[in-house]
Design an enzyme around this catalytic site. Structure first.
Site, PDB file in Angstrom:
ATOM      1  N   HIS A 157       0.836  -1.191   0.000  1.00 50.82           N
ATOM      2  CA  HIS A 157       0.000   0.000   0.000  1.00 50.82           C
ATOM      3  C   HIS A 157       0.879   1.252   0.000  1.00 50.82           C
ATOM      4  O   HIS A 157       1.913   1.294   0.667  1.00 50.82           O
ATOM      5  CB  HIS A 157      -0.938   0.006   1.204  1.00 50.82           C
ATOM      6  CG  HIS A 157      -1.984  -1.065   1.122  1.00 50.82           C
ATOM      7  ND1 HIS A 157      -2.751  -1.456   2.200  1.00 50.82           N
ATOM      8  CD2 HIS A 157      -2.394  -1.832   0.084  1.00 50.82           C
ATOM      9  CE1 HIS A 157      -3.592  -2.406   1.826  1.00 50.82           C
ATOM     10  NE2 HIS A 157      -3.380  -2.653   0.545  1.00 50.82           N
ATOM     11  N   GLU A 160       1.577   8.059  -3.646  1.00 47.07           N
ATOM     12  CA  GLU A 160       2.642   8.553  -4.517  1.00 47.07           C
ATOM     13  C   GLU A 160       2.260   9.874  -5.168  1.00 47.07           C
ATOM     14  O   GLU A 160       1.085  10.138  -5.439  1.00 47.07           O
ATOM     15  CB  GLU A 160       2.935   7.544  -5.632  1.00 47.07           C
ATOM     16  CG  GLU A 160       3.676   6.309  -5.179  1.00 47.07           C
ATOM     17  CD  GLU A 160       4.051   5.388  -6.330  1.00 47.07           C
ATOM     18  OE1 GLU A 160       4.913   4.527  -6.111  1.00 47.07           O
ATOM     19  OE2 GLU A 160       3.467   5.523  -7.434  1.00 47.07           O
ATOM     20  N   SER A 211       3.983   3.553 -13.823  1.00 44.46           N
ATOM     21  CA  SER A 211       2.605   3.128 -13.629  1.00 44.46           C
ATOM     22  C   SER A 211       1.796   3.648 -14.811  1.00 44.46           C
ATOM     23  O   SER A 211       2.252   4.541 -15.544  1.00 44.46           O
ATOM     24  CB  SER A 211       2.035   3.670 -12.313  1.00 44.46           C
ATOM     25  OG  SER A 211       2.737   3.144 -11.203  1.00 44.46           O
ATOM     26  N   HIS A 224      -4.192  -5.952 -12.322  1.00 46.97           N
ATOM     27  CA  HIS A 224      -4.189  -4.854 -11.352  1.00 46.97           C
ATOM     28  C   HIS A 224      -2.827  -4.162 -11.287  1.00 46.97           C
ATOM     29  O   HIS A 224      -2.751  -2.966 -11.001  1.00 46.97           O
ATOM     30  CB  HIS A 224      -4.562  -5.405  -9.968  1.00 46.97           C
ATOM     31  CG  HIS A 224      -4.068  -4.575  -8.829  1.00 46.97           C
ATOM     32  ND1 HIS A 224      -4.428  -3.259  -8.649  1.00 46.97           N
ATOM     33  CD2 HIS A 224      -3.224  -4.863  -7.800  1.00 46.97           C
ATOM     34  CE1 HIS A 224      -3.843  -2.780  -7.564  1.00 46.97           C
ATOM     35  NE2 HIS A 224      -3.100  -3.720  -7.040  1.00 46.97           N
ATOM     36  N   GLY A 225      -1.757  -4.889 -11.541  1.00 43.23           N
ATOM     37  CA  GLY A 225      -0.425  -4.292 -11.446  1.00 43.23           C
ATOM     38  C   GLY A 225       0.635  -5.261 -11.900  1.00 43.23           C
ATOM     39  O   GLY A 225       0.339  -6.258 -12.572  1.00 43.23           O
ATOM     40  N   GLY A 279       2.583  -7.280 -10.099  1.00 39.26           N
ATOM     41  CA  GLY A 279       2.583  -8.582  -9.432  1.00 39.26           C
ATOM     42  C   GLY A 279       3.982  -8.965  -8.990  1.00 39.26           C
ATOM     43  O   GLY A 279       4.984  -8.598  -9.616  1.00 39.26           O
TER      44      GLY A 279
END
Length: 244
Positions: free
Chosen positions: A9, A12, A156, A173-174, A176
């Site tokens: 978590h 940023e 990102s 989602h990202g 990983g």
């Protein structure tokens, strides 16, 4: 409420390709969702035993739709998801308040993008109303904006969904993880962390060593695998990263 949590978590500050400033945060229901999940997993296992349903794996236990336990589960999960959204809104408002105090006057030029991951929703797919569980995934319906974060030292992405029915209108989602937290702590040093996060204002101590970029998959490679699911709208590079 209004707390970040630990692990991956973060809050940023990022710059996009036009040097616009973005505030991005990643947090959820602060452990409540996990407790809810564990509670109902146990109930599902007991239900399988009560109905003498034998499964190849005990983790395949389920709650029958329409049953009291099923309805309770949906209500509890919905509550946790609402709480997670409210939690993020509280933190975002606090972050913007601080920025207004510290920076020159600025204007919020974009609507906030919110996207859950690890969540349950009832949706219409292939002519049916079905329950969709997205684990490590976000919804990516046609023209829907979403966020795909990399690690604390990588890019990102702000994306627009393509509504691909083969993925139930979903995408990753990202990045990983490519190794466990324990393995990362053994494989890397604090000096490695400092090198991999050079130019980024963030923690560079052993307390976040398990979050080192090298412990995550290459976000650009992950993105290259889902060109049929999303299109990139903005590429973000963090300048400040705050871990819980």
């Amino acid at each position: 409420i209004g707390t970040l949590g630990s692990g991956n978590h973060f809050i940023e500050l990022c710059l996009d390709e036009n040097d616009y400033l973005w505030v991005m945060l990643h947090s959820g229901s602060r452990g409540i969702g996990n407790r809810i999940g564990q509670y109902f997993i146990q109930l599902a296992r007991k239900e399988m035993e009560r109905h003498q349903i034998h499964l190849p794996d005990r983790d395949l236990g389920y709650l029958q739709e329409g049953s009291v336990y099923f309805n309770d589960y949906v209500a509890a999960v919905s509550w946790a998801q609402d709480y997670a959204l409210l939690n993020r809104e509280a933190m975002m408002n606090r972050a913007l308040t601080v920025l207004k105090q510290q920076l020159k006057p600025f204007t919020l030029t974009r609507e906030a993008i919110n996207c859950h991951h690890n969540f349950v929703a009832k949706e219409w797919h292939d002519g049916h109303h079905v329950w969709i569980t997205r684990k490590g995934a976000i919804r990516a319906r046609t023209d829907e904006l979403g966020i795909i974060p990399g690690s604390m030292g990588a890019r990102s992405y702000i994306i627009r969904g393509k509504g691909n029915p083969e993925s139930f209108c979903s995408c990753s989602h990202g990045a990983g993880r490519s190794m466990s937290r324990t393995a990362a702590k053994k494989a890397f040093t604090v000096d490695d962390l400092a090198r991999q996060t050079a130019g980024i204002e963030c923690r560079k101590d052993k307390g976040v060593l398990d979050e080192i970029p090298g412990a995550y998959k290459n976000i650009d490679k992950v993105m290259s695998f889902q060109g049929d699911l999303v299109e990139v709208v903005h590429t973000l590079k963090q300048i400040i990263n705050i871990k819980g």
